[in-house]
Design a protein around this motif. Structure first.
Motif, PDB file in Angstrom:
ATOM      1  N   LEU A   1     -46.322  -3.284 -28.772  1.00 57.91           N
ATOM      2  CA  LEU A   1     -47.618  -3.044 -28.874  1.00 57.91           C
ATOM      3  C   LEU A   1     -47.872  -3.536 -27.123  1.00 57.91           C
ATOM      4  O   LEU A   1     -48.409  -2.233 -26.611  1.00 57.91           O
ATOM      5  CB  LEU A   1     -48.046  -4.072 -28.950  1.00 57.91           C
ATOM      6  N   LEU A   2     -47.264  -3.694 -26.225  1.00 60.39           N
ATOM      7  CA  LEU A   2     -46.896  -4.339 -24.986  1.00 60.39           C
ATOM      8  C   LEU A   2     -46.677  -2.972 -24.177  1.00 60.39           C
ATOM      9  O   LEU A   2     -46.930  -2.411 -23.054  1.00 60.39           O
ATOM     10  CB  LEU A   2     -47.180  -4.953 -24.242  1.00 60.39           C
TER      11      LEU A   2
ATOM     12  N   PRO B   1     -53.325   1.046 -22.371  1.00 62.12           N
ATOM     13  CA  PRO B   1     -54.215   0.089 -23.509  1.00 62.12           C
ATOM     14  C   PRO B   1     -55.184   0.639 -24.325  1.00 62.12           C
ATOM     15  O   PRO B   1     -55.904   0.728 -24.769  1.00 62.12           O
ATOM     16  CB  PRO B   1     -55.222  -0.354 -22.398  1.00 62.12           C
TER      17      PRO B   1
ATOM     18  N   ALA C   1     -55.083  -3.192 -37.742  1.00 55.92           N
ATOM     19  CA  ALA C   1     -54.842  -3.938 -36.375  1.00 55.92           C
ATOM     20  C   ALA C   1     -53.982  -5.432 -36.048  1.00 55.92           C
ATOM     21  O   ALA C   1     -54.100  -5.613 -35.182  1.00 55.92           O
ATOM     22  CB  ALA C   1     -55.704  -4.137 -35.839  1.00 55.92           C
TER      23      ALA C   1
ATOM     24  N   GLN D   1     -47.352   0.326 -25.347  1.00 55.73           N
ATOM     25  CA  GLN D   1     -48.670   1.154 -25.277  1.00 55.73           C
ATOM     26  C   GLN D   1     -49.321   0.670 -24.593  1.00 55.73           C
ATOM     27  O   GLN D   1     -49.338   0.355 -23.546  1.00 55.73           O
ATOM     28  CB  GLN D   1     -49.140   0.865 -27.033  1.00 55.73           C
TER      29      GLN D   1
ATOM     30  N   LEU E   1     -58.615  -6.195 -29.691  1.00 58.82           N
ATOM     31  CA  LEU E   1     -57.142  -6.459 -29.055  1.00 58.82           C
ATOM     32  C   LEU E   1     -56.000  -6.563 -30.900  1.00 58.82           C
ATOM     33  O   LEU E   1     -56.840  -7.397 -31.495  1.00 58.82           O
ATOM     34  CB  LEU E   1     -56.916  -8.050 -28.697  1.00 58.82           C
ATOM     35  N   PRO E   2     -55.238  -6.150 -30.573  1.00 54.91           N
ATOM     36  CA  PRO E   2     -54.527  -6.052 -32.111  1.00 54.91           C
ATOM     37  C   PRO E   2     -53.466  -7.495 -31.438  1.00 54.91           C
ATOM     38  O   PRO E   2     -53.667  -7.510 -30.320  1.00 54.91           O
ATOM     39  CB  PRO E   2     -53.164  -4.957 -31.548  1.00 54.91           C
TER      40      PRO E   2
ATOM     41  N   LEU F   1     -56.406   0.677 -32.115  1.00 51.38           N
ATOM     42  CA  LEU F   1     -55.591   0.186 -32.870  1.00 51.38           C
ATOM     43  C   LEU F   1     -56.774  -0.889 -33.832  1.00 51.38           C
ATOM     44  O   LEU F   1     -57.163  -0.586 -34.254  1.00 51.38           O
ATOM     45  CB  LEU F   1     -54.487  -0.713 -33.094  1.00 51.38           C
TER      46      LEU F   1
ATOM     47  N   SER G   1     -53.989   3.160 -26.371  1.00 50.93           N
ATOM     48  CA  SER G   1     -53.611   3.063 -27.911  1.00 50.93           C
ATOM     49  C   SER G   1     -54.053   1.620 -28.440  1.00 50.93           C
ATOM     50  O   SER G   1     -54.500   1.778 -29.544  1.00 50.93           O
ATOM     51  CB  SER G   1     -52.310   3.563 -27.123  1.00 50.93           C
ATOM     52  N   ARG G   2     -53.741   0.626 -27.300  1.00 48.82           N
ATOM     53  CA  ARG G   2     -54.002  -0.768 -28.100  1.00 48.82           C
ATOM     54  C   ARG G   2     -55.220  -0.562 -28.605  1.00 48.82           C
ATOM     55  O   ARG G   2     -55.837  -1.357 -29.791  1.00 48.82           O
ATOM     56  CB  ARG G   2     -53.155  -1.634 -26.983  1.00 48.82           C
ATOM     57  N   ARG G   3     -56.738  -0.287 -27.863  1.00 47.25           N
ATOM     58  CA  ARG G   3     -57.619  -0.777 -28.307  1.00 47.25           C
ATOM     59  C   ARG G   3     -57.797   0.494 -29.129  1.00 47.25           C
ATOM     60  O   ARG G   3     -58.943  -0.364 -30.367  1.00 47.25           O
ATOM     61  CB  ARG G   3     -58.566  -0.671 -27.175  1.00 47.25           C
TER      62      ARG G   3
END
Length: 81
Positions: free
Chosen positions: A56-57, A61, A39, A59, A20-21, A67, A63-65
């Motif tokens: 971030l939200l 999931p 991150a 993006q 999680l970022p 990071l 893409s977030r992962r």
């Protein structure tokens, strides 16, 4: 946003390790190892903090992962430290 940085860095490391970022305040970011900063997003006001979270939200999931997955946590292990 938390204004003090007592013990919060460990929670940030745990979040990044879980994929999680994270959005932090600048004082928390200052206490983080440089390895995790890719991150981490930082904001010093409540509106800026909310904006960073919404960004971030926005993006996917994956893409977030990615990071968080790009962070090499091996150098932060207890035996290495």
């Amino acid at each position: 946003p938390l204004r003090r940085a007592r013990g919060v860095q460990n929670k940030v490391l745990e979040a990044v390790a879980a994929g999680l970022p994270v959005v932090t305040t600048p004082v928390v970011r200052e206490g983080l190892p440089t390895q995790v900063l890719d991150a981490v997003r930082s904001a010093s006001t409540a509106p800026a903090f909310a904006e960073a979270v919404v960004e971030l939200l926005g993006q996917s999931p994956d893409s977030r992962r990615s990071l968080a997955a790009g962070v090499d946590l091996n150098s932060l292990s207890w035996p290495t430290s």
